[in-house]
Design a protein around this motif. Structure first.
Motif, PDB file in Angstrom:
ATOM      1  N   THR A 175      46.083  52.965  21.223  1.00  0.00           N
ATOM      2  CA  THR A 175      46.476  54.314  20.847  1.00  0.00           C
ATOM      3  C   THR A 175      45.914  55.336  21.824  1.00  0.00           C
ATOM      4  O   THR A 175      44.736  55.264  22.194  1.00  0.00           O
ATOM      5  N   LEU A 176      46.768  56.280  22.219  1.00  0.00           N
ATOM      6  CA  LEU A 176      46.318  57.464  22.935  1.00  0.00           C
ATOM      7  C   LEU A 176      46.088  58.568  21.913  1.00  0.00           C
ATOM      8  O   LEU A 176      46.987  58.892  21.129  1.00  0.00           O
ATOM      9  N   VAL A 177      44.896  59.104  21.895  1.00  0.00           N
ATOM     10  CA  VAL A 177      44.563  60.256  21.054  1.00  0.00           C
ATOM     11  C   VAL A 177      44.597  61.478  21.960  1.00  0.00           C
ATOM     12  O   VAL A 177      43.851  61.550  22.938  1.00  0.00           O
ATOM     13  N   CYS A 178      45.470  62.423  21.644  1.00  0.00           N
ATOM     14  CA  CYS A 178      45.702  63.529  22.573  1.00  0.00           C
ATOM     15  C   CYS A 178      45.695  64.877  21.855  1.00  0.00           C
ATOM     16  O   CYS A 178      46.225  65.003  20.743  1.00  0.00           O
ATOM     17  N   LEU A 179      45.114  65.867  22.510  1.00  0.00           N
ATOM     18  CA  LEU A 179      45.216  67.254  22.072  1.00  0.00           C
ATOM     19  C   LEU A 179      45.840  68.060  23.201  1.00  0.00           C
ATOM     20  O   LEU A 179      45.526  67.843  24.375  1.00  0.00           O
TER      21      LEU A 179
END
Length: 292
Positions: free
Chosen positions: A214-218
């Motif tokens: 998973t890429l966790v992105c803001l």
């Protein structure tokens, strides 16, 4: 209105209505969570019943549009890496986000309510420690995007751009799938007082192949550079929670992207330490771009 009464049975908590009648809510909790709850109940001089009720209200009624942040990007650029807010407080305010650790000791990934310390390999942090910088939200998807044939990280950004309804709001993005390649890095612990650009020169880089995760992105607007990291900010963690870091590039055949709009931003500033005396007047945008 349901008045919650907590009765501990090993690692099981039962919640009954105020008259001892149905309905009944039974929740299994870990022994660690039980111990923390009991200690906090004693510290705050409140009943376990009231504590459970408050915790559920905070979680269930929390705004899915709110971002909670510890410290600012300007402070990070100028070398303010001392922890200021407990990680338990961070998790009370969100279950999804990114950040770093004291002394820049690895990349922080917050996913599904757990904190991971990533520096190539990953360590789950279940202890309560002080956080120098992090941003979290209670993630709830507003839109879903399927992306085919991803040759680079830029392809993900271009595919997500049309689904951001405004350049002036904030967004949280969760990207799940099987990645052909991941190119990641992690900042290395630095001496006290070192600026972010100095730390970036000592970063460690990693390459992962054929890895699910998973890429966790803001995503933050340009105008927010004084307190947030503008643009897309991606961290990665593998599905088995053993590999991760700050993402420099990636490739994949197919990815699923969940996007959440954020329109409330709550910044918690440190009340002690070097944050109070460091000169934070410089525009950090250029340094942030170089460090990213």
């Amino acid at each position: 209105m349901l008045a919650l009464i907590a009765r501990n049975e090993g690692t099981r908590t039962e919640c009954l209505d105020g008259e001892g009648q149905m309905p009944k809510l039974a929740v299994k909790i870990s022994s660690l969570l039980e111990a923390v709850a009991r200690d906090l109940s004693t510290e705050r001089k409140t009943s376990l019943d009231d504590l459970v009720s408050a915790a559920l209200s905070e979680h269930l009624l929390s705004s899915p549009r709110r971002m909670y942040q510890i410290s600012t990007s300007t402070a990070l650029v100028e070398g303010v890496y001392g922890g200021s807010v407990p990680s338990s407080t961070l998790l009370e305010n969100g279950n999804f986000g990114v950040g770093t650790f004291e002394g820049l000791n690895g990349e922080m990934v917050i996913l599904d309510g757990e904190i991971y310390q990533a520096a190539g390999n990953v360590r789950r942090r279940s202890d309560d420690f002080l956080v120098p910088f992090a941003s979290v939200t209670h993630f709830r998807e507003d839109a879903v995007v399927q992306i085919e044939k991803v040759a680079s990280l830029k392809d993900i950004e271009l595919a997500c751009d049309p689904h951001r309804v405004s350049e002036n709001l904030f967004y949280a993005l969760r990207v799940d799938g099987l990645f052909d390649t991941i190119h990641a890095r992690a900042v290395h612990p630095v001496p006290k007082g070192s600026r972010l650009l100095d730390a970036a020169k000592a970063q460690l880089e990693f390459h992962f192949d054929n890895i699910e995760g998973t890429l966790v992105c803001l995503w933050s607007p340009r105008y927010s550079s004084s307190f947030s990291v503008p643009g897309y900010h991606f961290h990665f963690i593998s599905k088995d929670r053993t590999k991760g870091g700050h993402v420099l590039d990636c490739s994949a055949q197919q990815l699923r992207v969940s996007i959440q709009i954020v329109s409330e931003y709550d910044v918690r500033l440190p009340e002690a330490g070097s944050f109070l005396t460091t000169d934070l007047n410089r525009d950090p945008a250029s340094d942030l771009a170089k460090a990213e």
